[in-house]
Design a protein around this motif. Structure first.
Motif, PDB file in Angstrom:
ATOM      1  N   TYR A 111       0.814  -1.213   0.000  1.00  0.00           N
ATOM      2  CA  TYR A 111       0.000   0.000   0.000  1.00  0.00           C
ATOM      3  C   TYR A 111       0.850   1.267   0.000  1.00  0.00           C
ATOM      4  N   HIS A 112       2.017   1.203   0.587  1.00  0.00           N
ATOM      5  CA  HIS A 112       2.920   2.363   0.550  1.00  0.00           C
ATOM      6  C   HIS A 112       3.242   2.731  -0.899  1.00  0.00           C
ATOM      7  N   HIS A 113       3.546   1.743  -1.723  1.00  0.00           N
ATOM      8  CA  HIS A 113       3.895   2.028  -3.117  1.00  0.00           C
ATOM      9  C   HIS A 113       2.664   2.460  -3.926  1.00  0.00           C
ATOM     10  N   LEU A 114       1.508   1.900  -3.629  1.00  0.00           N
ATOM     11  CA  LEU A 114       0.302   2.316  -4.345  1.00  0.00           C
ATOM     12  C   LEU A 114      -0.124   3.726  -3.967  1.00  0.00           C
ATOM     13  N   ALA A 115       0.357   4.202  -2.835  1.00  0.00           N
ATOM     14  CA  ALA A 115       0.007   5.555  -2.384  1.00  0.00           C
ATOM     15  C   ALA A 115       0.893   6.632  -2.997  1.00  0.00           C
ATOM     16  N   GLN A 116       1.795   6.256  -3.882  1.00  0.00           N
ATOM     17  CA  GLN A 116       2.733   7.219  -4.450  1.00  0.00           C
ATOM     18  C   GLN A 116       2.277   7.788  -5.795  1.00  0.00           C
ATOM     19  N   PHE A 117       1.028   7.543  -6.176  1.00  0.00           N
ATOM     20  CA  PHE A 117       0.554   7.964  -7.499  1.00  0.00           C
ATOM     21  C   PHE A 117      -0.306   9.226  -7.451  1.00  0.00           C
ATOM     22  N   ASP A 118      -0.252   9.941  -6.343  1.00  0.00           N
ATOM     23  CA  ASP A 118      -0.880  11.262  -6.218  1.00  0.00           C
ATOM     24  C   ASP A 118      -2.381  11.229  -6.495  1.00  0.00           C
ATOM     25  N   ARG A 119      -3.042  10.228  -5.977  1.00  0.00           N
ATOM     26  CA  ARG A 119      -4.502  10.128  -6.070  1.00  0.00           C
ATOM     27  C   ARG A 119      -4.983   9.220  -4.938  1.00  0.00           C
ATOM     28  N   PRO A 120      -6.235   9.345  -4.522  1.00  0.00           N
ATOM     29  CA  PRO A 120      -6.716   8.545  -3.407  1.00  0.00           C
ATOM     30  C   PRO A 120      -6.604   7.043  -3.664  1.00  0.00           C
ATOM     31  N   VAL A 121      -6.329   6.317  -2.594  1.00  0.00           N
ATOM     32  CA  VAL A 121      -6.288   4.857  -2.628  1.00  0.00           C
ATOM     33  C   VAL A 121      -7.404   4.338  -1.730  1.00  0.00           C
ATOM     34  N   ILE A 122      -8.156   3.369  -2.250  1.00  0.00           N
ATOM     35  CA  ILE A 122      -9.224   2.719  -1.505  1.00  0.00           C
ATOM     36  C   ILE A 122      -8.772   1.305  -1.174  1.00  0.00           C
ATOM     37  N   ILE A 123      -8.763   0.956   0.100  1.00  0.00           N
ATOM     38  CA  ILE A 123      -8.419  -0.406   0.506  1.00  0.00           C
ATOM     39  C   ILE A 123      -9.670  -1.263   0.384  1.00  0.00           C
ATOM     40  N   GLN A 124      -9.620  -2.291  -0.458  1.00  0.00           N
ATOM     41  CA  GLN A 124     -10.739  -3.221  -0.549  1.00  0.00           C
ATOM     42  C   GLN A 124     -10.518  -4.323   0.473  1.00  0.00           C
ATOM     43  N   ASN A 125     -11.355  -4.350   1.478  1.00  0.00           N
ATOM     44  CA  ASN A 125     -11.228  -5.343   2.542  1.00  0.00           C
ATOM     45  C   ASN A 125     -12.189  -6.481   2.249  1.00  0.00           C
TER      46      ASN A 125
END
Length: 261
Positions: free
Chosen positions: A120-134
């Motif tokens: 998730y740290h790497h997915l958060a580097q794209f300058d847009r919101p990240v939604i965690i699908q649980n």
């Protein structure tokens, strides 16, 4: 402005030969936009992403982005069995102006806490919101409300949760309480079966699948307008169909879409 409302998950229509039916796919997008959806999502579980090759996953995202053309927010599912593959999907989504990324933790090959955090740290580097699908097992790797809260607090761009782990309603309450100021919203799942109850618990919306989204948009908007009884009546009227959906899954959703044209 944050995300809220009914974010429909797009299905992947196929021809008899197994190729993606882009004519039907475009009709589905237009149906959703006309119905007033607040966002569109693909490829996700209900999109049968696991049946698509990597190239097909990229193609459907590019096709949808072009057809949606900014009319509603586009959330792109970038989940993968490894971080490098997820990053590849995320880079492609960013190039096609995805408004947000969504991913469950690595599936199939379950990973430890440190690897989930790195993912998730790497997915958060794209300058847009990240939604965690649980998502629940066996496909998903469920995270506890405290684990979700840690991820939300650790990364500025991780802002939302899609909660699908039973008991969904109680989990939504726990996610909101645990996430606090770091959580911009929790979306429900389960095809909107519990939509009104989710909203009463503070959910920001729902990510349903299928051909009932026009009614589910009305339920959401009636609820937000304060017309709770009207929202409950509409939701109650849908329950028989939603029960079938819970039993038969994607095949039922596609059948309804086909029957509705």
């Amino acid at each position: 402005m944050g995300f809220a409302g009914i974010f429909q998950i797009l299905h992947t229509p196929f021809t008899e030969s197994g190729a993606i039916d882009y004519t039907s796919f475009e009709r589905q997008i237009e149906y959703c936009v006309t119905a007033g959806v607040h966002g569109l999502v693909l490829p996700a579980m209900a999109s049968e992403f696991f049946t698509l090759s990597d190239a097909e996953r990229l193609d459907v995202v590019a096709f949808a982005a072009e057809r949606i053309s900014g009319r509603v927010p586009l959330v792109v599912g970038v989940q993968a069995i490894t971080l490098p593959i997820a990053q590849h999907f995320a880079e492609h989504a960013a190039r096609h102006d995805a408004d947000a990324l969504m991913a469950m933790p690595p599936y199939l090959r379950k990973v430890g806490k440190a690897d989930v955090e790195a993912y998730y740290h790497h997915l958060a580097q794209f300058d847009r919101p990240v939604i965690i699908q649980n998502a629940p097992a066996p496909v998903g790797s469920p995270l506890s409300p405290s684990e979700l809260a840690e991820l939300l607090a650790a990364e500025t761009h991780i802002r939302y949760v899609k909660e699908e782990v039973p008991p969904i309603l109680q989990r939504i309450t726990q996610d909101i309480e645990a996430g606090g100021e770091y959580c911009d919203g929790v979306f429900g799942g389960a095809n909107g079966l519990y939509l009104v109850d989710e909203l009463q618990r503070g959910a920001c919306g729902n990510m349903p699948a299928g051909g009932l989204v026009d009614v589910q948009v009305k339920i959401y908007e009636q609820y937000r307008a304060g017309n709770i009884a009207e929202a409950e009546d509409l939701n109650f009227a849908l329950l028989p169909l939603l029960t079938y959906a819970a039993m038969y899954g994607v095949s039922f959703h596609k059948y309804v879409l086909w029957r509705r044209g």
